[in-house]
Design a protein around this motif. Structure first.
Motif, PDB file in Angstrom:
ATOM      1  N   GLU A 323       0.835  -1.204   0.000  1.00 22.68           N
ATOM      2  CA  GLU A 323       0.000   0.000   0.000  1.00 22.68           C
ATOM      3  C   GLU A 323       0.875   1.262   0.000  1.00 22.68           C
ATOM      4  O   GLU A 323       0.610   2.224  -0.723  1.00 22.68           O
ATOM      5  N   LYS A 326       2.410   1.983  -3.316  1.00 18.97           N
ATOM      6  CA  LYS A 326       1.397   2.507  -4.227  1.00 18.97           C
ATOM      7  C   LYS A 326       1.120   3.994  -3.929  1.00 18.97           C
ATOM      8  O   LYS A 326       1.057   4.819  -4.842  1.00 18.97           O
ATOM      9  N   GLN A 327       0.974   4.312  -2.663  1.00 16.91           N
ATOM     10  CA  GLN A 327       0.594   5.689  -2.312  1.00 16.91           C
ATOM     11  C   GLN A 327       1.751   6.672  -2.492  1.00 16.91           C
ATOM     12  O   GLN A 327       1.527   7.828  -2.859  1.00 16.91           O
ATOM     13  N   LYS A 359      -7.255  20.250  -3.092  1.00 22.21           N
ATOM     14  CA  LYS A 359      -8.030  19.154  -2.484  1.00 22.21           C
ATOM     15  C   LYS A 359      -7.471  17.807  -2.944  1.00 22.21           C
ATOM     16  O   LYS A 359      -7.321  16.880  -2.160  1.00 22.21           O
ATOM     17  N   ASP A 363      -5.978  14.980  -0.578  1.00 19.33           N
ATOM     18  CA  ASP A 363      -6.462  13.593  -0.561  1.00 19.33           C
ATOM     19  C   ASP A 363      -5.298  12.615  -0.731  1.00 19.33           C
ATOM     20  O   ASP A 363      -5.251  11.568  -0.077  1.00 19.33           O
ATOM     21  N   ASN A 366      -3.343  12.429   2.510  1.00 16.65           N
ATOM     22  CA  ASN A 366      -4.067  11.586   3.467  1.00 16.65           C
ATOM     23  C   ASN A 366      -3.935  10.106   3.113  1.00 16.65           C
ATOM     24  O   ASN A 366      -3.778   9.260   3.983  1.00 16.65           O
ATOM     25  N   ALA A 367      -4.026   9.833   1.822  1.00  5.99           N
ATOM     26  CA  ALA A 367      -3.972   8.441   1.369  1.00  5.99           C
ATOM     27  C   ALA A 367      -2.624   7.816   1.718  1.00  5.99           C
ATOM     28  O   ALA A 367      -2.530   6.627   1.977  1.00  5.99           O
ATOM     29  N   GLU A 370      -2.014   8.057   6.153  1.00  2.00           N
ATOM     30  CA  GLU A 370      -2.773   7.120   6.990  1.00  2.00           C
ATOM     31  C   GLU A 370      -2.056   5.762   7.099  1.00  2.00           C
ATOM     32  O   GLU A 370      -1.763   5.321   8.201  1.00  2.00           O
ATOM     33  N   SER A 373       1.236   5.973   9.026  1.00  2.00           N
ATOM     34  CA  SER A 373       1.143   6.024  10.489  1.00  2.00           C
ATOM     35  C   SER A 373       1.236   4.620  11.086  1.00  2.00           C
ATOM     36  O   SER A 373       1.387   4.462  12.286  1.00  2.00           O
TER      37      SER A 373
ATOM     38  N   THR B  84     -11.420   7.557  -5.160  1.00  2.00           N
ATOM     39  CA  THR B  84     -10.163   8.027  -5.750  1.00  2.00           C
ATOM     40  C   THR B  84      -9.350   6.875  -6.346  1.00  2.00           C
ATOM     41  O   THR B  84      -8.475   7.104  -7.159  1.00  2.00           O
ATOM     42  N   PRO B 123      -0.879   4.469  15.889  1.00  2.00           N
ATOM     43  CA  PRO B 123      -2.162   5.083  16.233  1.00  2.00           C
ATOM     44  C   PRO B 123      -3.225   3.985  16.373  1.00  2.00           C
ATOM     45  O   PRO B 123      -3.203   3.017  15.630  1.00  2.00           O
ATOM     46  N   ARG B 205     -11.610   7.504   7.562  1.00  2.00           N
ATOM     47  CA  ARG B 205     -10.228   7.122   7.828  1.00  2.00           C
ATOM     48  C   ARG B 205      -9.909   5.773   7.196  1.00  2.00           C
ATOM     49  O   ARG B 205      -8.865   5.598   6.551  1.00  2.00           O
ATOM     50  N   MET B 208      -9.329   6.191   3.448  1.00  2.00           N
ATOM     51  CA  MET B 208      -8.267   7.032   2.872  1.00  2.00           C
ATOM     52  C   MET B 208      -7.416   6.245   1.880  1.00  2.00           C
ATOM     53  O   MET B 208      -7.010   5.134   2.153  1.00  2.00           O
ATOM     54  N   GLY B 209      -7.171   6.862   0.741  1.00  2.00           N
ATOM     55  CA  GLY B 209      -6.408   6.183  -0.297  1.00  2.00           C
ATOM     56  C   GLY B 209      -7.301   5.512  -1.317  1.00  2.00           C
ATOM     57  O   GLY B 209      -6.878   5.229  -2.429  1.00  2.00           O
ATOM     58  N   LYS B 210      -8.544   5.229  -0.926  1.00  2.00           N
ATOM     59  CA  LYS B 210      -9.513   4.653  -1.864  1.00  2.00           C
ATOM     60  C   LYS B 210     -10.636   5.627  -2.138  1.00  2.00           C
ATOM     61  O   LYS B 210     -11.144   5.747  -3.248  1.00  2.00           O
ATOM     62  N   ALA B 212     -12.242   9.710  -0.832  1.00  2.00           N
ATOM     63  CA  ALA B 212     -11.979  10.944  -0.095  1.00  2.00           C
ATOM     64  C   ALA B 212     -13.314  11.648   0.113  1.00  2.00           C
ATOM     65  O   ALA B 212     -14.163  11.638  -0.777  1.00  2.00           O
TER      66      ALA B 212
END
Ligand SMILES: [Cu+2]
Lengths: 381, 420
Positions: A323, A326-327, A359, A363, A366-367, A370, A373, B84, B123, B205, B208-210, B212
């Protein structure tokens, strides 16, 4: 996207942790020697006493009581004065707690009555105890990252000099051109620089981040002169020299930074947080609008830390690294839309980036942030 | 058009602005007269909600999705998402993850491994702000927007139901693209606002990534109900509104007007419904400067009791001809619209002020129906054209979603019929 975890172990640890915490809170008043596993620190205007001077590595808790008449603060310090943990503003008669994750070694505790000077010091020793087992692959990652951080600082100084020389020469256009490139190495390794506590406020503070009475110095102060005021005076020339000096200090100290696999992982996430809160809004480089260059630097720094940790993370959580690959790819591709030459750091001026495009960038951040983290957990287990 | 001018210019008959095409449309949509209302939340006159009931869990699994015919809860967090990712498998996995999280939250449980107790370096899976709170009748209702069926996206072109129309622009609409549309939606309703917000926050949450979030809306003080025999709640204009809704307990009316039937032409939607969401901003300050007579004429009801013109009680059958031709209730009534009825779940919203000091408030209108072409569209066309209320409202956001049937059991998931 959820990390695979050994829930039985996690649950057991949770129960233990909870017991420890509540146990401490309940007993801290009752027992003279602090609660189970905690260390009592009694501070006065002229003394700093500890209930014990050696303790096992791991999670330690200090129950601090200020019996003096002055406001005090308590630090846990490495032998070279770097801060492990601190608790400020403990008023007379007040009790506070300080917790830290400590590895075996020598440390000092400092109480600072009146919150001034070097403080009253006590040596403490942390022994074996529950220090995490070392993983050679992670040690390699940390060593490589330390090298990277040093390289970034080494390469940054000459670029900063191009910038500061232009300022000192009063060459407005040359200074503007050299501004963003001078920041890249810093932006890539910002969490390391920030860990020193005293360099970042001098070099990278924005006007609205100043504390009362704090003199505004550093990149953003010069940025304002160049773009908003359109002039270079003696003040700016002096500030340029100060910036050289502060960054030389960073270069000298970067090798001493406390770096762990988890601090690398969380540092990578923090770089994305920087982007999410400061760059997406255009607050960071509000005069020059060179935010996207900083943005790219943050992403590159995060990616470097990730790549170094990836061999270990992939073993523990392959879905996570898939993941993340990819991101990172997605965000980099998106960023490339804002530069014509993929080898250059000349990005579109951020004031030309529409709300809709911001925006989209947000996005994508964030993708990435997340799952990022969850990297620390993936290298920890 | 400034608010001040308007105040000095009390509009009796269709105002200048209405003639200029300043429509907007029905707040009450289906506000007709007489009809049902709440039982659970505000028992006729009594404010007391039995604690057990307001804190209880609403079953997540069933033939229909919860949150449609379910007794209306007091709070709302509605979110529309853009997809997305281009990866169909990733989207399907997300819908499965979402369904599992939604089922857990509806039972008052945390998402994943919870909000604490996990690894200290990571987290927590659950954001934690609903810890210790009851399920609070949380319902999560999932829908799919027309844009998801676009060509070259997920190969769903042929599955787009005919009833999932692109809603036309009505006269007076001032739609903000940033408050309109969306590939997916989730409606979270609960009696505790924190529970509703927690649910959307955690789903966002996980996504996210799929996906938005494209836009979202908080709502409070439900302005309609799906349960009979209680007092109709008032909207931000102080009026009882939405009296004549399809009741959530009226199986016959639900089958006729709300649930998609097996013969309606889209198999995967059987047992589902179509949702229209409209953010309707109210010109609160001008409304408040409007005479009582004008206010009552606009609605076609009295303000105190809520009785239709010439009648004594809120639920007395309205005599439409006694009302002004532009009265809101008259235009929205099924008798004026070939019997068109919708199930309404509106919420008031107040998003602070708008920078000019005007209250950014109004109605977040949510209507469920079996076919939008026979429900919302004809009613709104009539309202947009003539409604006296248009002077005081403006539609600023709009979206439509196909809401699939219920998640039957633990093996089922949101959108299985569409993607499966
Ligand atoms: Cu209405």
């Amino acid at each position: 996207m959820r990390p695979v975890r050994t829930s039985v172990v996690t649950a057991a640890a949770a129960v233990a942790a909870l017991t420890a915490v509540t146990g401490c809170a309940d007993k801290s008043d009752a027992k003279a020697d602090g609660a189970a596993g905690s260390i009592k620190v009694t501070a006065t205007d002229s003394s700093c006493e500890l209930s014990k001077n050696d303790f096992p590595a791991g999670h330690v808790k200090f129950d601090i009581e200020n019996k003096g008449s002055k406001v005090t603060e308590v630090y846990l310090l490495f032998p070279d004065d770097r801060i492990v943990a601190e608790r400020e503003n403990i008023g007379p008669g007040l009790k506070q707690q300080l917790t830290a994750e400590v590895k075996a070694g020598s440390y000092e505790i400092a109480c600072k009555p009146g919150m001034k000077g070097d403080g009253i010091r006590q040596k403490v020793t942390v022994t074996g105890g529950t220090a995490a087992k070392r993983n050679p692959a992670l040690d390699t990652a940390v060593a490589e990252y330390r090298k990277y951080a040093q390289e970034q600082a080494d390469e940054t100084l000459p670029k900063v000099k191009v910038f500061t020389d232009a300022v000192r020469a009063g060459d407005l256009e040359a200074a503007k051109k050299a501004f963003a490139p001078s920041r890249l190495g810093w932006e890539r390794t910002e969490p390391v620089a920030e860990s020193f506590g005293d360099i970042d406020p001098k070099t990278d503070t924005r006007e609205d981040g100043l504390e009362k009475g704090q003199k505004w110095t550093g990149w953003h102060r010069l940025e304002k002169s160049l773009w908003a005021d359109g002039k270079i005076g003696q003040d700016e020339k002096d500030l340029a020299t100060e910036l050289d000096k502060d960054l030389a200090d960073w270069q000298k100290r970067v090798g001493t930074a406390e770096i762990t696999p988890t601090s690398m992982a969380n540092g990578a996430k923090e770089l994305l947080d920087e982007v999410a809160t400061g760059k997406i809004t255009g607050e960071e480089d509000r005069y020059s609008h060179t935010d996207l260059s900083d943005f790219k630097g943050n992403v590159e720094g995060a990616q470097k830390a990730y790549e170094l940790l990836k061999p270990v993370a992939a073993k523990n959580d392959a879905a996570l690294t898939t993941e993340l690959d990819k991101q990172f790819g997605g965000l980099n591709t998106l960023l490339d839309k804002y530069r014509t030459d993929k080898t250059s750091y000349d990005f579109t001026s951020y004031d030309k980036v529409s709300e809709g495009d911001r925006k989209q960038l947000s996005d994508a951040v964030n993708a990435l942030a997340e799952p990022l983290s969850k990297l620390a957990a993936a290298v920890t287990k | 058009m400034s608010d001040t001018t308007e105040a000095t210019e009390p509009a009796r008959s269709p105002s200048r602005r209405a003639l200029l095409g300043w429509g907007g449309a029905g707040l009450a949509l289906g506000a007709a007269a007489a009809g049902g209302t709440v039982a659970v939340v505000k028992g006729g006159g009594s404010d007391a909600v039995p604690a057990a009931e307001s804190g209880a869990a609403v079953p997540f699994h069933g033939a229909h999705q919860a949150g449609i015919a379910t007794a209306v809860q007091d709070r709302l967090h509605f979110a529309a998402f853009d997809v997305t990712t281009k990866d169909r498998a990733a989207l399907v996995q997300l819908l499965k993850d979402w369904t599992a999280a939604a089922a857990a939250m509806a039972e008052g449980k945390t998402v994943g491994e919870g909000a604490y107790g996990g690894l200290a370096e990571a987290p927590p899976d659950d954001t934690g702000e609903a810890l210790g709170l009851k399920p609070s009748r949380l319902t999560l209702t999932f829908g799919v927007g027309p844009s998801l069926f676009a060509k070259d996206r997920f190969g769903l072109e042929s599955k787009r139901p005919e009833a999932l129309v692109d809603i036309e622009q009505f006269p007076g609409d001032n739609l903000d693209p940033a408050r309109s549309g969306g590939d997916l939606c989730v409606q979270a309703c609960a009696d505790d606002p924190q529970v509703a917000v927690h649910a959307i926050r955690n789903l966002a949450r996980i996504g996210m990534g799929k996906v938005a979030i494209r836009w979202s809306q908080l709502g409070f003080g439900k302005t309609s109900s799906t349960t009979p025999d209680a007092q109709t709640p008032r909207n931000m204009m102080g009026f009882k509104d939405g009296t004549r809704n399809v009741d959530g307990t009226d199986t016959k009316a639900l089958d006729e007007h709300v649930w998609v039937g097996a013969k309606d032409g889209s198999d995967w939607m059987t047992g589902g419904s179509y949702l229209v969401a409209r953010r309707i901003r109210m010109h609160i300050e001008t409304w408040d400067r409007t005479s009582l007579q004008e206010q009552e004429d606009v609605f076609g009801r009295d303000k105190g009791e809520g009785a239709p013109v010439g009648k004594a009680k809120e639920r007395d059958e309205p005599f439409l001809k006694a009302m002004k031709p532009t009265a809101h209730v008259r235009l929205a009534h099924p008798d004026s619209n070939d019997g068109a009825r919708i199930l309404r779940r509106g919420y008031s919203f107040t998003d602070g002020t708008d920078g000019l000091g005007r209250l950014d408030a109004g109605l977040f209108f949510l209507a469920y129906q079996r076919d939008v072409r026979k429900g919302f569209l004809p009613i709104q066309r009539a309202l947009a054209r003539q409604d006296a209320l248009n002077e005081y409202i403006q539609h600023v956001g709009s979206a439509i979603f196909a809401v699939p049937p219920g998640v039957r059991d633990k093996g089922d998931w949101w959108g299985r019929g569409l993607f499966g």
